[in-house]
Write an enzyme that holds these catalytic residues in place. Structure first.
Site, PDB file in Angstrom:
ATOM      1  CG  ASP A  82       0.182   9.327  -6.058  1.00  0.00           C
ATOM      2  OD1 ASP A  82      -0.761   9.339  -5.249  1.00  0.00           O
ATOM      3  OD2 ASP A  82       0.151   8.679  -7.119  1.00  0.00           O
ATOM      4  CB  SER A 130      -5.489  18.246  -6.964  1.00  0.00           C
ATOM      5  OG  SER A 130      -6.568  17.350  -6.811  1.00  0.00           O
ATOM      6  CB  THR A 131      -8.986  21.940  -8.391  1.00  0.00           C
ATOM      7  OG1 THR A 131      -8.323  21.273  -9.479  1.00  0.00           O
ATOM      8  CG2 THR A 131      -8.405  23.322  -8.238  1.00  0.00           C
ATOM      9  CD  GLU A 132      -8.948  18.197 -10.500  1.00  0.00           C
ATOM     10  OE1 GLU A 132      -7.779  18.223 -10.066  1.00  0.00           O
ATOM     11  OE2 GLU A 132      -9.405  19.094 -11.248  1.00  0.00           O
ATOM     12  CG  ASN A 133      -6.683  15.871  -3.931  1.00  0.00           C
ATOM     13  OD1 ASN A 133      -5.554  16.338  -3.767  1.00  0.00           O
ATOM     14  ND2 ASN A 133      -6.880  14.778  -4.655  1.00  0.00           N
ATOM     15  CB  SER A 149      -2.499  14.166 -11.302  1.00  0.00           C
ATOM     16  OG  SER A 149      -2.428  12.772 -11.393  1.00  0.00           O
ATOM     17  CG  HIS A 199      -3.168  12.108   3.757  1.00  0.00           C
ATOM     18  ND1 HIS A 199      -2.684  11.969   2.473  1.00  0.00           N
ATOM     19  CD2 HIS A 199      -4.494  11.794   3.685  1.00  0.00           C
ATOM     20  CE1 HIS A 199      -3.663  11.582   1.665  1.00  0.00           C
ATOM     21  NE2 HIS A 199      -4.770  11.460   2.385  1.00  0.00           N
TER      22      HIS A 199
HETATM   23  C1  FPP Z   1      -1.739  11.844  -2.695  1.00  0.00           C
HETATM   24  O1  FPP Z   1      -1.676  10.521  -2.191  1.00  0.00           O
HETATM   25  C2  FPP Z   1      -1.495  12.770  -1.602  1.00  0.00           C
HETATM   26  C3  FPP Z   1      -2.355  13.763  -1.226  1.00  0.00           C
HETATM   27  C4  FPP Z   1      -3.643  14.022  -1.893  1.00  0.00           C
HETATM   28  C5  FPP Z   1      -2.035  14.630  -0.080  1.00  0.00           C
HETATM   29  C6  FPP Z   1      -0.610  15.110  -0.024  1.00  0.00           C
HETATM   30  C7  FPP Z   1      -0.417  15.709   1.286  1.00  0.00           C
HETATM   31  C8  FPP Z   1       0.646  15.523   2.066  1.00  0.00           C
HETATM   32  C9  FPP Z   1       1.851  14.767   1.688  1.00  0.00           C
HETATM   33  C10 FPP Z   1       0.601  16.147   3.391  1.00  0.00           C
HETATM   34  C11 FPP Z   1       1.730  17.093   3.598  1.00  0.00           C
HETATM   35  C12 FPP Z   1       1.586  18.376   2.971  1.00  0.00           C
HETATM   36  C13 FPP Z   1       1.748  19.521   3.653  1.00  0.00           C
HETATM   37  C14 FPP Z   1       1.833  20.787   2.933  1.00  0.00           C
HETATM   38  C15 FPP Z   1       1.811  19.526   5.110  1.00  0.00           C
HETATM   39  P1  FPP Z   1      -2.976   9.625  -2.277  1.00  0.00           P
HETATM   40  O2  FPP Z   1      -3.792   9.864  -1.054  1.00  0.00           O
HETATM   41  O3  FPP Z   1      -3.681   9.887  -3.569  1.00  0.00           O
HETATM   42  O4  FPP Z   1      -2.350   8.192  -2.251  1.00  0.00           O
HETATM   43  P2  FPP Z   1      -2.933   6.901  -2.980  1.00  0.00           P
HETATM   44  O5  FPP Z   1      -2.786   7.164  -4.466  1.00  0.00           O
HETATM   45  O6  FPP Z   1      -2.026   5.826  -2.504  1.00  0.00           O
HETATM   46  O7  FPP Z   1      -4.352   6.728  -2.538  1.00  0.00           O
END
Ligand code: FPP
Length: 246
Positions: free
Chosen positions: A26, A71-74, A202, A43
């Site tokens: 996260d 996630s399923t919610e993303n 989550s 990302h």
């Molecule tokens: C949550 O942070 C992160 C994600 C929804 C994406 C996770 C994906 C990666 C780390 C990419 C690498 C994975 C692979 C398998 C190549 P957020 O976007 O919710 O952060 P925030 O809470 O600061 O908005």
């Protein structure tokens, strides 16, 4: 659980290496925001951290690592962010066919693959197939994963076995339920790490985390280092796990 000694703060500390670590990756968005960059840049940086931490876990003897990638919610995120993530997964999976080979890592995807593009599903399958006979750490990449969805899917599959007479409802145990989850055959996570300072699960491994130890770190995922992982392991090593006993 493996043990190793590590010099920390001038004293020798015995570190327990968990058999299974789960990580909620996260903080990518906030990392990018702080730098006035698009969320996709966060990302991308998060993907680099993922590679580094995966390799480190494999090197120190972790047997199972589960990372929460999508996630399923993303899917509710703006189209632009979802498609940037899909492109990132695609380019990562293309490279991943060769990556982790030297470390003998077994790659598995947990979650419902059906909504992903055909290209992505094919790459997932290729990664699983080409790594399945390796003997190193098992890396579960949770994509379109939601634990409630996982449990509903298990309940449906168990019910259809009961309906067809293959399973007697009186014989359903906790082990039966576990065996219908994506993580079937794997030990439950000993340690779940959430960077970025949020105190939430989550929808991650709800069944499997019954006795997991949680460590929340105040670092955004792209900034998460192997030293941070060591710190989480130190905290974990000092915990007294009782599993409901005394
Ligand atoms: C949550 O942070 C992160 C994600 C929804 C994406 C996770 C994906 C990666 C780390 C990419 C690498 C994975 C692979 C398998 C190549 P957020 O976007 O919710 O952060 P925030 O809470 O600061 O908005």
């Amino acid at each position: 659980m493996a043990l190793f000694s590590k010099k920390s703060n001038e004293k020798n500390l015995q570190i327990n290496i968990p058999e299974h670590i789960g990580i909620i990756m996260d903080g990518n968005g906030r990392w990018a925001q702080k730098r006035m960059l698009p969320r996709s840049a966060g990302h991308k940086a998060g993907a680099q951290t993922f590679r580094k931490i995966t390799r480190y876990c494999s090197n120190i003897g972790v047997k199972y690592l589960t990372v929460y990638a999508f996630s399923t919610e993303n899917w509710k995120r703006p189209n632009e962010e979802v498609s940037a993530l899909m492109n990132l997964f695609k380019s990562y999976l293309e490279e991943a066919l060769a990556d982790f080979k030297d470390d003998s890592i077994v790659v598995k995807f947990i979650g419902d693959k059906s909504p992903f593009s055909e290209d992505l599903r094919k790459l997932m399958l290729e990664n699983e197939e080409s790594s399945k006979n390796r003997d190193g750490m098992v890396l579960n990449i949770a994509m379109n994963y939601g634990s409630r969805d996982e449990i509903v899917r298990a309940v449906k599959r168990i019910s259809s076995k009961v309906k067809s007479g293959e399973l007697n409802s009186d014989e359903i145990t906790e082990e039966t339920v576990s065996s219908y989850l994506y993580t079937s055959g794997q030990p439950d996570p000993d340690l779940i790490i959430r960077p970025s300072g949020e105190y939430r699960i989550s929808n991650f491994m709800l069944w499997q985390c019954a006795y997991s130890e949680f460590v929340i770190m105040n670092k955004l995922w792209p900034d998460f280092s192997t030293d941070d992982l060591d710190e989480a392991l130190e905290i974990f090593s000092k915990r007294n796990r009782r599993f409901g006993g005394v």
